[in-house]
Scaffold this motif. Structure first.
Motif, PDB file in Angstrom:
ATOM      1  N   ARG A  12       0.818  -1.222   0.000  1.00  0.00           N
ATOM      2  CA  ARG A  12       0.000   0.000   0.000  1.00  0.00           C
ATOM      3  C   ARG A  12       0.849   1.269   0.000  1.00  0.00           C
ATOM      4  NH1 ARG A  12      -5.054  -1.457   2.302  1.00  0.00           N
ATOM      5  NH2 ARG A  12      -5.521  -3.561   1.560  1.00  0.00           N
ATOM      6  N   GLY A  13       2.172   1.126   0.052  1.00  0.00           N
ATOM      7  CA  GLY A  13       3.027   2.316   0.099  1.00  0.00           C
ATOM      8  C   GLY A  13       2.921   3.062   1.412  1.00  0.00           C
ATOM      9  N   GLU A  14       2.571   2.366   2.482  1.00  0.00           N
ATOM     10  CA  GLU A  14       2.463   2.992   3.805  1.00  0.00           C
ATOM     11  C   GLU A  14       3.855   3.063   4.443  1.00  0.00           C
ATOM     12  OE1 GLU A  14      -0.479   3.838   5.329  1.00  0.00           O
ATOM     13  OE2 GLU A  14      -2.049   2.733   4.268  1.00  0.00           O
ATOM     14  N   ASP A  15       3.946   3.677   5.594  1.00  0.00           N
ATOM     15  CA  ASP A  15       5.211   3.692   6.327  1.00  0.00           C
ATOM     16  C   ASP A  15       4.944   3.386   7.793  1.00  0.00           C
ATOM     17  OD1 ASP A  15       5.309   6.428   7.982  1.00  0.00           O
ATOM     18  OD2 ASP A  15       4.422   6.850   6.028  1.00  0.00           O
ATOM     19  N   TYR A  16       5.974   2.861   8.453  1.00  0.00           N
ATOM     20  CA  TYR A  16       5.827   2.412   9.830  1.00  0.00           C
ATOM     21  C   TYR A  16       5.399   3.548  10.760  1.00  0.00           C
ATOM     22  CZ  TYR A  16       8.541  -1.656   8.219  1.00  0.00           C
ATOM     23  OH  TYR A  16       8.989  -2.766   7.557  1.00  0.00           O
ATOM     24  N   ALA A  17       6.028   4.703  10.608  1.00  0.00           N
ATOM     25  CA  ALA A  17       5.782   5.799  11.542  1.00  0.00           C
ATOM     26  C   ALA A  17       4.331   6.286  11.476  1.00  0.00           C
ATOM     27  CB  ALA A  17       6.738   6.952  11.264  1.00  0.00           C
ATOM     28  N   SER A  18       3.784   6.405  10.260  1.00  0.00           N
ATOM     29  CA  SER A  18       2.410   6.885  10.118  1.00  0.00           C
ATOM     30  C   SER A  18       1.422   5.922  10.753  1.00  0.00           C
ATOM     31  CB  SER A  18       2.071   7.079   8.636  1.00  0.00           C
ATOM     32  OG  SER A  18       2.856   8.111   8.076  1.00  0.00           O
ATOM     33  N   LEU A  19       1.646   4.616  10.547  1.00  0.00           N
ATOM     34  CA  LEU A  19       0.750   3.637  11.151  1.00  0.00           C
ATOM     35  C   LEU A  19       0.878   3.643  12.669  1.00  0.00           C
ATOM     36  CD1 LEU A  19       1.037   0.613   8.706  1.00  0.00           C
ATOM     37  CD2 LEU A  19      -0.929   2.094   9.066  1.00  0.00           C
ATOM     38  N   SER A  20       2.088   3.843  13.161  1.00  0.00           N
ATOM     39  CA  SER A  20       2.273   3.928  14.608  1.00  0.00           C
ATOM     40  C   SER A  20       1.496   5.105  15.176  1.00  0.00           C
ATOM     41  CB  SER A  20       3.769   4.070  14.944  1.00  0.00           C
ATOM     42  OG  SER A  20       4.502   2.940  14.522  1.00  0.00           O
ATOM     43  N   ARG A  21       1.538   6.246  14.485  1.00  0.00           N
ATOM     44  CA  ARG A  21       0.787   7.420  14.948  1.00  0.00           C
ATOM     45  C   ARG A  21      -0.719   7.176  14.882  1.00  0.00           C
ATOM     46  NH1 ARG A  21       5.181  10.186  12.396  1.00  0.00           N
ATOM     47  NH2 ARG A  21       4.045  10.245  10.424  1.00  0.00           N
ATOM     48  N   LEU A  22      -1.159   6.421  13.856  1.00  0.00           N
ATOM     49  CA  LEU A  22      -2.575   6.073  13.747  1.00  0.00           C
ATOM     50  C   LEU A  22      -3.047   5.346  14.997  1.00  0.00           C
ATOM     51  CD1 LEU A  22      -5.178   5.763  11.977  1.00  0.00           C
ATOM     52  CD2 LEU A  22      -4.202   3.621  11.154  1.00  0.00           C
ATOM     53  N   LEU A  23      -2.167   4.542  15.575  1.00  0.00           N
ATOM     54  CA  LEU A  23      -2.490   3.782  16.786  1.00  0.00           C
ATOM     55  C   LEU A  23      -2.279   4.594  18.065  1.00  0.00           C
ATOM     56  CD1 LEU A  23      -0.764   0.401  15.823  1.00  0.00           C
ATOM     57  CD2 LEU A  23      -3.171   1.017  15.539  1.00  0.00           C
ATOM     58  N   GLY A  24      -1.736   5.810  17.918  1.00  0.00           N
ATOM     59  CA  GLY A  24      -1.424   6.609  19.093  1.00  0.00           C
ATOM     60  C   GLY A  24      -0.172   6.139  19.805  1.00  0.00           C
ATOM     61  N   ARG A  25       0.720   5.490  19.052  1.00  0.00           N
ATOM     62  CA  ARG A  25       1.956   4.948  19.621  1.00  0.00           C
ATOM     63  C   ARG A  25       3.148   5.792  19.193  1.00  0.00           C
ATOM     64  NH1 ARG A  25       0.913   0.563  23.198  1.00  0.00           N
ATOM     65  NH2 ARG A  25      -0.848  -0.641  22.392  1.00  0.00           N
ATOM     66  N   ASN A  26       4.327   5.466  19.766  1.00  0.00           N
ATOM     67  CA  ASN A  26       5.531   6.154  19.322  1.00  0.00           C
ATOM     68  C   ASN A  26       5.880   5.722  17.909  1.00  0.00           C
ATOM     69  OD1 ASN A  26       7.752   3.966  19.312  1.00  0.00           O
ATOM     70  ND2 ASN A  26       6.895   3.742  21.370  1.00  0.00           N
ATOM     71  N   ALA A  27       6.669   6.532  17.206  1.00  0.00           N
ATOM     72  CA  ALA A  27       6.886   6.361  15.766  1.00  0.00           C
ATOM     73  C   ALA A  27       7.533   5.030  15.399  1.00  0.00           C
ATOM     74  CB  ALA A  27       7.734   7.521  15.232  1.00  0.00           C
ATOM     75  N   SER A  28       8.218   4.386  16.314  1.00  0.00           N
ATOM     76  CA  SER A  28       8.929   3.150  16.000  1.00  0.00           C
ATOM     77  C   SER A  28       8.145   1.898  16.387  1.00  0.00           C
ATOM     78  CB  SER A  28      10.295   3.137  16.697  1.00  0.00           C
ATOM     79  OG  SER A  28      10.137   3.174  18.111  1.00  0.00           O
ATOM     80  N   TYR A  29       6.922   2.059  16.880  1.00  0.00           N
ATOM     81  CA  TYR A  29       6.174   0.927  17.427  1.00  0.00           C
ATOM     82  C   TYR A  29       5.959  -0.178  16.388  1.00  0.00           C
ATOM     83  CZ  TYR A  29       2.246  -1.673  19.429  1.00  0.00           C
ATOM     84  OH  TYR A  29       1.434  -2.669  19.890  1.00  0.00           O
ATOM     85  N   ILE A  30       5.437   0.168  15.213  1.00  0.00           N
ATOM     86  CA  ILE A  30       5.150  -0.843  14.184  1.00  0.00           C
ATOM     87  C   ILE A  30       6.436  -1.477  13.671  1.00  0.00           C
ATOM     88  CG2 ILE A  30       4.283  -1.176  11.834  1.00  0.00           C
ATOM     89  CD1 ILE A  30       2.085  -1.089  13.867  1.00  0.00           C
ATOM     90  N   GLN A  31       7.461  -0.678  13.469  1.00  0.00           N
ATOM     91  CA  GLN A  31       8.731  -1.228  12.996  1.00  0.00           C
ATOM     92  C   GLN A  31       9.296  -2.242  14.000  1.00  0.00           C
ATOM     93  OE1 GLN A  31      11.975   1.547  12.559  1.00  0.00           O
ATOM     94  NE2 GLN A  31      12.902   0.316  10.936  1.00  0.00           N
ATOM     95  N   GLN A  32       9.217  -1.927  15.278  1.00  0.00           N
ATOM     96  CA  GLN A  32       9.719  -2.846  16.294  1.00  0.00           C
ATOM     97  C   GLN A  32       8.909  -4.134  16.322  1.00  0.00           C
ATOM     98  OE1 GLN A  32       9.662  -0.525  19.887  1.00  0.00           O
ATOM     99  NE2 GLN A  32      11.703   0.299  19.562  1.00  0.00           N
ATOM    100  N   PHE A  33       7.597  -4.004  16.132  1.00  0.00           N
ATOM    101  CA  PHE A  33       6.759  -5.198  16.121  1.00  0.00           C
ATOM    102  C   PHE A  33       7.109  -6.104  14.946  1.00  0.00           C
ATOM    103  CE2 PHE A  33       2.890  -7.252  14.396  1.00  0.00           C
ATOM    104  CZ  PHE A  33       2.684  -8.168  15.413  1.00  0.00           C
TER     105      PHE A  33
END
Length: 224
Positions: free
Chosen positions: A17-38
């Motif tokens: 989808r051309g998304e990025d980790y940081a944007s999705l992390s913010r969508l969840l209300g998490r820190n910018a590295s949350y999705i990347q770490q997961f």
């Protein structure tokens, strides 16, 4: 479901989808590295229930593909009155509240009277916010003609309430709701509140802190 498979599936969705980790992390209300770490490190080991539901709705997939229960009919949020996802659809709550495009309208109730189904991908293209931030209300009056007419149904993104960009917003003034076009002066950061119908007045140079914005209008539907 195996956690490695879940991380691989989420990573593939993000890439496709051309998304990025940081944007999705913010969508969840998490820190910018949350999705990347997961995805990269397996931390946390599994997504929380709320994070999983938001991501499943954002990508328009069944929740069990991200480790959720196999029961497809579960609500995206357990709290009543918020949007729900069933299979590939999102149910957005409709309220019997009219946002006046005229002199002002009083909210009749804040309990949803119906939920309208929209395809999840369509909703995702309307707003970057999760679907539980969306609501449907009616327009009353003619001050926003020809853009909005009396009786139009509008979807509001209640997460988009900072008026950081020009657009049509629903405002609360005392106990009344108004729907107006807002324009931001990039130099002074002051707001102009406008009616699209030239027969109605506009209010230039307003202090943003004094304007109570409910949300941005992202969609309109009308009966012909």
């Amino acid at each position: 479901m195996d956690s490695n498979a879940i991380r691989a599936r989420l990573g593939a969705l993000i890439a496709s989808r051309g998304e990025d980790y940081a944007s999705l992390s913010r969508l969840l209300g998490r820190n910018a590295s949350y999705i990347q770490q997961f995805i990269k490190r397996g931390v946390p080991r599994r997504l929380s229930e709320s994070d999983r539901r938001i991501l499943a709705s954002h990508f328009g997939i069944a929740e069990h593909l991200l480790g959720g229960p196999a029961d497809e009919s579960r609500a995206i949020l357990a709290r009543p009155g918020l949007a729900r996802a069933v299979n590939d659809y999102v149910l957005i709550p409709q309220y019997q509240i009219r946002a006046s495009a005229g002199p002002g309208a009083l909210p009749d109730s804040e309990t949803p009277t119906a939920r309208i189904a929209f395809q999840a991908g369509f909703v995702r293209n309307l707003a970057h916010s999760p679907p539980e931030a969306l609501a449907i209300i009616s327009v009353e009056g003619d001050s926003m003609l020809p853009t909005l007419a009396h009786g139009d149904q509008i979807i509001i993104d209640t997460n988009d309430s900072a008026a950081a960009r020009d657009g049509i917003y629903v405002l609360r003034v005392d106990d009344a709701l108004l729907v107006k076009r807002l324009s931001l002066n990039p130099a002074t950061r002051r707001i102009t509140i406008q009616s699209d119908n030239e027969a109605y007045p506009s209010w230039p140079d307003c202090d943003p802190a004094a304007v109570h914005i409910i949300g941005r209008v992202v969609w309109v539907g009308r009966k012909l």
